[in-house]
Design an enzyme around this catalytic site. Structure first.
Site, PDB file in Angstrom:
ATOM      1  NE  ARG A  50      49.210  12.814 123.917  1.00  0.00           N
ATOM      2  CZ  ARG A  50      50.072  11.808 123.809  1.00  0.00           C
ATOM      3  NH1 ARG A  50      50.102  10.860 124.727  1.00  0.00           N
ATOM      4  NH2 ARG A  50      50.917  11.748 122.789  1.00  0.00           N
ATOM      5  CE  LYS A  74      51.431   8.432 129.597  1.00  0.00           C
ATOM      6  NZ  LYS A  74      51.568   9.822 130.071  1.00  0.00           N
TER       7      LYS A  74
END
Length: 291
Positions: free
Chosen positions: A269, A234
């Site tokens: 994840r 991210k």
């Protein structure tokens, strides 16, 4: 929940820290990301047709994924919503093509109709970035399905979530939101042991907010649910490490995953399954002194 999610361990069974090491530490489940989309932030377009997505999913399973999280609608900052029909057309054939892999299949969707089609195709875990808030019909569907569900915090819709996100205290505010969603789920008949919580790294958060949530992850154990951490590749990792290209944030992503595992995350994840699993297995061997 552990019967549905292969390899996962309940928070309530998490071993206590003794002498700086975890006794009988259990590796978190690794959730591999399968984006059947043209516009996801890291790998959009790479697996946006059925055959490519199935091949990618099979590789993630071979690399050691315990769960495959299959999604057909991008939720990156600024993303537009797509129709139910388009989303189903993307994810259902991929789920059908992965049913023989012996891993848990998760449907990453905010829409009841997509959830229902995915479950009919073989999904056994529901992962909703809106915490069952986007589609009012999703709450009753999940309650009736008997399946586990992941409730994620997001400050707003992906289209606008990064427009000046503000919190009084990001950890307590996110926890309060998730506690409210858990209460609503329990009132609808979804038992707490079926609920996973996700603080929503990158969903309406600044770099400082994301780092505070990762530091504060142990506090989320007080919610009494398993914790999912989704920080892989991210933007905040890129901002901290000065790496603008998402695919080159693997090392930073693994560092966050290890910290998350240490802090009580039971599901990680990730895009990079093989690298994450190798790091966790090495850490487990060191902690357990089993060799």
């Amino acid at each position: 929940m552990s019967e549905t999610i292969k390899g996962s361990a309940s928070l309530r069974g998490l071993s206590s820290m003794t002498g700086g090491r975890m006794s009988n530490w259990v590796r978190p489940s690794i959730m591999g990301i399968v984006n059947v989309t043209p516009d996801s932030f890291s790998d959009g377009g790479r697996h946006d047709n059925t055959n490519a997505a199935i091949a990618h999913a099979r590789q993630l399973a071979a690399d050691g994924a315990d769960i495959l999280d299959i999604g057909g609608e991008s939720t990156r900052p600024g993303a537009d919503a797509i129709s139910v029909d388009e989303e189903c057309a993307r994810v259902v054939p991929v789920i059908e093509g992965c049913r023989d892999l012996g891993v848990t299949i998760s449907i990453d969707s905010r829409k009841k109709a997509v959830m229902a089609a995915a479950v009919a195709a073989g999904a056994t875990l529901i992962n909703d970035v809106s915490a069952l808030e986007y589609d009012p019909a999703s709450l009753d569907f999940v309650a009736d399905s008997g399946l586990p569900v992941c409730l994620m915090h997001s400050l707003a819709d992906p289209k606008v979530m990064q427009e000046n996100p503000v919190y009084e205290n990001v950890v307590t505010d996110v926890m309060a939101y998730l506690r409210g969603r858990i209460d609503l789920c329990e009132a609808a008949g979804i038992s707490r042991d079926r609920i996973i919580v996700d603080p929503g790294i990158g969903f309406g958060k600044t770099v400082a907010h994301n780092l505070a949530l990762i530091r504060g992850l142990p506090e989320f154990q007080s919610l009494g649910c398993d914790i999912l951490l989704g920080a892989s590749r991210k933007a905040f990792i890129g901002q901290v490490t000065h790496e603008p290209e998402a695919s080159k944030r693997v090392v930073g992503s693994v560092a966050v995953a290890l910290h998350g595992a240490r802090s009580g995350a039971r599901i990680l994840r990730v895009h990079d399954v093989k690298e994450t699993r190798q790091a966790l297995e090495m850490w487990q061997a060191i902690e357990a002194a089993s060799f």
